[in-house]
Write a protein that holds these residues in place. Sequence first.
Motif, short mmCIF file in Angstrom:
data_model
loop_
_atom_site.label_atom_id
_atom_site.label_comp_id
_atom_site.label_asym_id
_atom_site.label_seq_id
_atom_site.Cartn_x
_atom_site.Cartn_y
_atom_site.Cartn_z
N VAL A 26 34.72 43.52 36.91
CA VAL A 26 35.26 44.23 38.08
C VAL A 26 34.38 45.44 38.33
CG1 VAL A 26 37.21 45.53 39.03
CG2 VAL A 26 37.66 43.57 37.58
N LEU A 27 34.14 45.75 39.60
CA LEU A 27 33.37 46.94 39.96
C LEU A 27 34.27 47.89 40.74
CD1 LEU A 27 30.60 48.41 40.20
CD2 LEU A 27 30.34 47.22 42.39
N LEU A 28 34.34 49.14 40.28
CA LEU A 28 35.01 50.20 41.04
C LEU A 28 33.91 50.91 41.82
CD1 LEU A 28 37.31 51.69 38.26
CD2 LEU A 28 37.87 49.99 40.00
N LEU A 29 34.08 50.98 43.12
CA LEU A 29 33.03 51.50 43.98
C LEU A 29 33.59 52.58 44.90
CD1 LEU A 29 30.12 51.24 45.08
CD2 LEU A 29 30.95 49.40 46.57
N ASP A 30 33.03 53.77 44.79
CA ASP A 30 33.45 54.87 45.66
C ASP A 30 32.69 54.77 46.98
OD1 ASP A 30 34.28 57.31 46.78
OD2 ASP A 30 34.30 58.27 44.82
N SER A 48 23.80 39.63 48.43
CA SER A 48 23.08 39.12 47.26
C SER A 48 23.84 37.99 46.59
CB SER A 48 22.83 40.24 46.25
OG SER A 48 22.04 41.25 46.81
N ASN A 49 24.94 37.57 47.20
CA ASN A 49 25.78 36.49 46.68
C ASN A 49 26.37 36.79 45.31
OD1 ASN A 49 25.51 34.80 48.96
ND2 ASN A 49 23.49 34.18 48.24
N LEU A 50 26.60 38.06 45.02
CA LEU A 50 27.30 38.45 43.80
C LEU A 50 28.78 38.36 44.09
CD1 LEU A 50 25.06 41.51 42.93
CD2 LEU A 50 25.00 39.25 41.85
N THR A 51 29.52 37.67 43.24
CA THR A 51 30.90 37.32 43.57
C THR A 51 31.96 38.02 42.72
OG1 THR A 51 30.80 35.41 42.11
CG2 THR A 51 30.22 35.05 44.43
N PHE A 52 31.58 38.99 41.90
CA PHE A 52 32.59 39.68 41.10
C PHE A 52 33.49 40.51 42.00
CE2 PHE A 52 28.51 41.88 40.92
CZ PHE A 52 28.82 43.07 41.54
N ASN A 92 44.98 43.15 38.03
CA ASN A 92 45.20 42.11 39.02
C ASN A 92 43.92 41.34 39.32
OD1 ASN A 92 47.92 42.70 39.31
ND2 ASN A 92 47.62 43.96 41.13
N GLN A 93 42.80 42.06 39.40
CA GLN A 93 41.53 41.40 39.68
C GLN A 93 41.06 40.60 38.46
OE1 GLN A 93 40.12 41.09 42.67
NE2 GLN A 93 41.90 42.21 43.38
N LEU A 94 41.29 41.10 37.27
CA LEU A 94 40.88 40.38 36.04
C LEU A 94 41.68 39.08 35.86
CD1 LEU A 94 40.46 43.34 33.55
CD2 LEU A 94 38.64 41.97 34.59
N GLU A 95 42.92 39.07 36.33
CA GLU A 95 43.77 37.89 36.20
C GLU A 95 43.40 36.77 37.17
OE1 GLU A 95 47.76 39.32 36.59
OE2 GLU A 95 47.67 40.42 34.71
N LYS A 96 42.68 37.09 38.23
CA LYS A 96 42.34 36.09 39.24
C LYS A 96 41.23 35.17 38.77
CE LYS A 96 43.95 38.67 43.16
NZ LYS A 96 43.69 39.26 44.43
#
Length: 96
Positions: A26-30, A48-52, A92-96
Amino acid sequence: MRGYDVKAYRKPDEGLAAVKKETPDVLLLDINMPGKDGYQVLEEIRTSNLTFPVIIMSGKSENEIQNSVNLGANDYITKPYRYPDLIEKINNQLEK
């Protein structure tokens, strides 16, 4: 941080290079960063087709946050945020 392996980058280009080499869970982005803003970073990640999953962190208005969701963010949290709310969004994102 609750058993997570957290890496932080002060400069957007350093963070972009890192996530292209080692894909995060998961990425947290400000949105507000020096140089490139979060919108530009998010757009580069998605083109860049990065899907995380990407969670946007912002003190901006709902409209501006919706723009980041339209660019491909998976979720967002407004600042100031409560720590338990952030952990819930990450989980929630890790569970997906």
